[in-house]
Design a protein around this motif. Structure first.
Motif, mmCIF file in Angstrom:
data_model
loop_
_atom_site.group_PDB
_atom_site.id
_atom_site.type_symbol
_atom_site.label_atom_id
_atom_site.label_comp_id
_atom_site.label_asym_id
_atom_site.label_seq_id
_atom_site.Cartn_x
_atom_site.Cartn_y
_atom_site.Cartn_z
ATOM 1 N N ASP A 28 0.855 -1.185 0.000
ATOM 2 C CA ASP A 28 0.000 0.000 0.000
ATOM 3 C C ASP A 28 0.897 1.243 0.000
ATOM 4 N N LYS A 49 0.489 4.810 1.657
ATOM 5 C CA LYS A 49 -0.465 5.541 2.508
ATOM 6 C C LYS A 49 -0.299 7.055 2.481
ATOM 7 N N GLY A 108 -6.166 7.245 3.349
ATOM 8 C CA GLY A 108 -6.722 5.886 3.334
ATOM 9 C C GLY A 108 -5.963 4.954 2.410
ATOM 10 N N TYR A 127 -6.290 -9.576 7.436
ATOM 11 C CA TYR A 127 -5.281 -8.699 6.840
ATOM 12 C C TYR A 127 -4.172 -8.550 7.874
ATOM 13 N N ASN A 159 -6.143 -6.344 10.560
ATOM 14 C CA ASN A 159 -7.444 -5.845 10.153
ATOM 15 C C ASN A 159 -8.292 -7.063 9.819
ATOM 16 N N ARG A 183 -10.615 -7.759 7.601
ATOM 17 C CA ARG A 183 -11.289 -7.531 6.310
ATOM 18 C C ARG A 183 -10.230 -7.434 5.237
ATOM 19 N N GLY A 225 -8.049 -5.231 2.586
ATOM 20 C CA GLY A 225 -7.554 -3.854 2.616
ATOM 21 C C GLY A 225 -8.161 -3.050 1.481
ATOM 22 N N ASP A 226 -8.114 -1.761 1.619
ATOM 23 C CA ASP A 226 -8.546 -0.854 0.561
ATOM 24 C C ASP A 226 -7.430 0.171 0.429
ATOM 25 N N PRO A 227 -6.662 0.221 -0.632
ATOM 26 C CA PRO A 227 -6.875 -0.297 -1.980
ATOM 27 C C PRO A 227 -6.263 -1.666 -2.296
ATOM 28 N N GLU A 228 -5.793 -2.420 -1.302
ATOM 29 C CA GLU A 228 -5.174 -3.715 -1.626
ATOM 30 C C GLU A 228 -6.152 -4.641 -2.348
HETATM 31 N N1 GLY Z 1 -4.949 -0.104 3.071
HETATM 32 C C1 GLY Z 1 -5.105 0.020 4.455
HETATM 33 C C2 GLY Z 1 -6.351 -0.487 4.998
HETATM 34 O O1 GLY Z 1 -7.195 -1.013 4.306
HETATM 35 O O2 GLY Z 1 -6.518 -0.386 6.208
#
Ligand code: GLY
Ligand code: AMP
Length: 421
Positions: free
Chosen positions: A210, A212, A224, A267, A283, A285, A287-290
């Motif tokens: 990522d 950040k 994010g 994650y 995490n 869930r 990831g976003d944007p992963e």
């Molecule tokens: N890419 C970081 C997150 O989803 O927390």
């Protein structure tokens, strides 16, 4: 099957896009979705944090499966609530979602199971924290315990800023704080490592990197996520083995010892130093944007994988990946992560077309009267997969330039550590 996805980000659009390819899908709902999911699903304006009204919708529409995108409903117990009502749902329950919901919960597991992580202390009062900080090495990391939408982590260079962080946390900047976490600053390179678990067994999913910080060269404020690529350039067989044996296995053991099981994506946020992994955070869930950069590489039917997690049959699935390099670049509204305009039209968006190796996943967008408007800080995810990272990024940048959106900016250097220029 009738399926509902909870969430409205790029991650949820990427999940919706993959799910929509499954022959098992009959009808897809996105709650609430965005301008991108409209073409794949029916968007439903509903506050899913109101579990009762969510339940009513799910029952009325005879939904067979709910996929939860973001962390907050998981930490709030949406999975436990829906399971009690006999609704199939993909995601971890409330208890194990504490892996993300409480950083101190995770740190205590690390301590008990000898999981490599930054050294830390937990302090119940500001006075205790100040007196510890007086003799601490700088930089140091001060963290709020609970969910803080990615904002509860302070990397502090000196005593003054670390004291201020403690003060802000105890003053309730991230909600009522009974404790503060202070930890050693880890040097190294970060990596996002994902596993998929059905509660009985788990499988390695994929890795990503990522970006950040808002500015090119990884400078400026935290966001994010401005972009990501997959697989991570750091992963190798030896490191993979260490991550599994030193971090993931003991964590699943800890969950078992609690009498719990974990279903969903996990994650694993890592710092890698000298080919050794240290856990920064969990995490519960994708990831976003992963997610946006990883899912286009997945060769399986995602719905089959998710159902096998719900039904505890993941063991029989082989997770297969395209041997390609994926890059996601996020187009943001000017001003992000600070103040930015909302309701700005994105006029040319319909001219850009997805194909087998190029994808646009919407994030902060809304469709009104057949026009697409930006209503968030992170607006669109441009993803390309190809034989090398450089060509993937070139394609993405060309498409962003084709869009020619005045109100947006993006980082041109996503993947700079692995792309030789
Ligand atoms: N890419 C970081 C997150 O989803 O927390
Ligand atoms: P977290 O919300 O725990 O992921 O923290 C956000 C970001 O802060 C991480 O992605 C890292 O970049 C950074 N960070 C968190 N903890 C540490 C640490 N102990 N040492 C160095 N950087 C850290």
């Amino acid at each position: 099957m009738k399926i509902a996805i909870l969430g409205n980000g790029g991650r949820e659009h990427a999940i919706a896009s993959k799910i929509s390819k499954s022959p098992k899908l009959e009808k897809l709902y996105c709650i609430p979705g965005n301008a991108g999911t409209v073409s794949l699903a029916e968007n439903v304006e509903l506050d899913f944090y109101n579990f009762e009204s969510l339940l009513q919708f799910l029952k009325e529409n005879k939904i067979d499966l709910v996929i939860v995108g973001p962390e907050k409903p998981l930490v709030d117990g949406v999975v436990d609530f829906l399971l009690k009502e006999n609704i199939k749902v993909f995601g971890p329950n409330k208890k194990v979602s504490q892996l993300e919901g409480s950083k101190i919960f995770t740190k205590k597991i690390c301590e008990k199971y000898n999981i490599p992580t930054a050294q830390f202390g937990v302090f119940r009062t500001d006075t205790e924290a100040y007196s510890y900080l007086k003799n601490a090495n700088m930089p140091i990391v001060v963290k709020a315990d609970g969910l803080a939408a990615g904002k509860g982590v302070y990397i502090c260079e000196d005593l003054e800023s670390s004291n201020k962080a403690v003060q802000e946390i105890f003053n309730g900047k991230f909600g009522l704080a009974e404790q503060v976490l202070i930890e050693e600053f880890l040097q190294g390179d970060e990596m996002s490592y994902f596993v998929l678990s059905d509660g009985k067994t788990y499988k390695r999913f994929n890795t990503a990197q990522d970006h950040k910080r808002v500015g090119e060269g990884d400078i400026g404020k935290n966001t994010g996520g401005m972009g990501a690529y997959s697989p991570s350039g750091l992963i190798n067989a030896e490191l993979d083995k260490k991550i599994i044996s030193k971090i993931v296995n003991p964590t699943f053991q800890a969950i078992k010892d609690m009498g719990e099981n974990y279903k969903g994506f996990l994650y694993v946020g890592l710092m890698i130093k000298n080919n050794n992994p240290y856990l920064i955070e969990y995490n519960v869930r994708m990831g976003d944007p992963e997610c946006q950069t990883i899912l286009p590489l997945l060769a399986n039917d995602l719905l089959d994988l998710i159902l096998s997690c719900c039904d505890e049959t993941l063991e029989s699935q082989d997770i297969l990946w395209e041997r390609k390099k994926s890059i996601c670049v996020v187009l943001c509204s000017n001003g992000y992560p600070d103040i930015y305009k909302k309701n700005v039209e994105i006029p040319n968006i319909e001219n850009l077309k997805n194909n087998d190796s190029f994808f646009i996943y919407h994030a902060g967008t809304e469709k009104k009267d057949n026009k697409v408007y930006a209503n968030g800080g992170r607006v669109l995810n441009f993803v390309s997969i190809s034989d090398n990272f450089k060509s993937s990024r070139d394609i993405v940048i060309k498409e962003i330039e084709n869009l020619d959106w005045d109100n947006g900016f993006y980082r041109r250097d996503i993947g700079y550590k692995i792309i030789d220029i």
